[in-house]
Design a protein around this motif. Structure first.
Motif, PDB file in Angstrom:
ATOM      1  N   GLN A 189      10.561  53.826  27.427  1.00 22.31           N
ATOM      2  CA  GLN A 189      10.896  53.974  26.010  1.00 22.31           C
ATOM      3  C   GLN A 189      11.801  52.837  25.510  1.00 22.31           C
ATOM      4  N   SER A 190      12.513  52.205  26.432  1.00 20.68           N
ATOM      5  CA  SER A 190      13.437  51.142  26.032  1.00 20.68           C
ATOM      6  C   SER A 190      12.749  49.796  25.839  1.00 20.68           C
ATOM      7  N   ASP A 240      12.691  61.016  34.870  1.00 18.26           N
ATOM      8  CA  ASP A 240      13.389  60.895  33.588  1.00 18.26           C
ATOM      9  C   ASP A 240      13.885  59.459  33.371  1.00 18.26           C
ATOM     10  N   GLU A 241      14.396  58.855  34.431  1.00 18.69           N
ATOM     11  CA  GLU A 241      14.865  57.470  34.340  1.00 18.69           C
ATOM     12  C   GLU A 241      13.699  56.528  34.039  1.00 18.69           C
ATOM     13  N   ALA A 258      12.615  56.948  30.399  1.00 17.29           N
ATOM     14  CA  ALA A 258      13.612  56.316  29.521  1.00 17.29           C
ATOM     15  C   ALA A 258      13.479  54.804  29.549  1.00 17.29           C
TER      16      ALA A 258
END
Length: 282
Positions: free
Chosen positions: A69-70, A62-63, A66
């Motif tokens: 996506q950043s 998940d990290e 994310a």
């Protein structure tokens, strides 16, 4: 032009592919550097981040997603990272009619229909937490299955295809949407060896040699890639397959997130990938 080639902290200089690619990009006038994906850096100073060898994401998926996506610009895309880092994507491909190795998802018990089978987690790389089981090993296989489920991980069970021991896996590499080259990966899982650690860093398992794709393999790869959601702008792809019981190739994995691309097995491939990267930046 400044390009980051994302790796992980235990491989700060990047994989063999990364080192090949840095040289090829430099020859084209572009600067590139390996950077651990979880490093505290200003990613916006890079014109593009290319995800290459981020091989520790499985415990922090998940990290990792994310983080992707950043990023202002990343290839393959963050949407691809989310879809492809969980092997449940194989269900999407099977539903699209792609010949995929049969898979049981989170079964209640070990299978009785296959003499040998593989149990592995849906989020994993390099055969980590994976084992090949056969007759007489049902109790150990059940314990393996139970351990994955108790850890909250999706478990996959697939038949062990005997062609792995003789032919091995064939990996077709695509760069910028075009077939580039193929590699043949030797057997990784050994009968009676129990649950395996990741093949990363172990030169005795899964050795790769250059290969040539057959028409049937190219057709399967094309079908798999055509079924990828958000897959119109793939910088790289690796399509892994094994001959099924009838000899026809079957998809075992579609690697779009951080695959080894075996660039050193194919002269000119690093240059082609470098040119594709530069064209995306421009």
């Amino acid at each position: 032009m400044n390009i980051a080639l994302a790796t992980f902290s235990l491989l700060p200089d990047g994989s063999d592919d990364v080192r090949e690619l840095i040289g090829a990009l430099a020859a084209e006038g572009a600067a590139a550097e390996p950077v651990a994906w979880d490093a505290d850096v200003d990613w916006s100073r890079h014109d593009l981040v290319v995800i290459c060898s981020t091989w520790d994401y499985t415990a922090r998926r998940d990290e990792f997603v994310a983080w992707a996506q950043s990023l202002p610009r990343v290839l393959n895309s963050a949407a691809i990272m989310r879809w492809n880092t969980d092997k449940r994507y194989l269900r999407d491909l099977a539903d699209a009619g792609v010949p995929v190795v049969p898979t049981l998802w989170d079964p209640d018990d070990v299978p009785s229909q296959w003499p040998e089978y593989v149990i592995k987690p849906a989020v994993s790389i390099g055969a980590g937490d994976t084992a090949r089981w056969g007759p007489g090993e049902e109790d150990a296989a059940r314990a393996h299955l139970r351990s994955l489920r108790e850890a909250g991980r999706t478990a996959m069970v697939q038949p062990y295809l005997s062609a792995v021991d003789t032919v091995g896996e064939t990996a077709l590499v695509f760069l910028d949407g075009e077939y580039s080259h193929a590699g043949r990966k030797a057997q990784i899982l050994t009968a009676g060896a129990g649950v395996q650690g990741s093949v990363w860093g172990d030169p005795t398992r899964g050795q790769v040699t250059a290969s040539t794709a057959t028409e049937a393999e190219l057709e399967l790869a094309a079908r798999a890639l055509a079924a990828v959601p958000h897959g119109d702008d793939l910088l790289y792809a690796r399509v892994d397959m094994i001959p099924g019981p009838d000899g026809a190739p079957m998809l075992i994995e579609l690697e779009l997130a951080e695959p080894a691309l075996y660039l050193h097995h194919a002269p000119g491939s690093a240059k082609r990938l470098a040119k594709a990267i530069i064209s995306r930046v421009r």
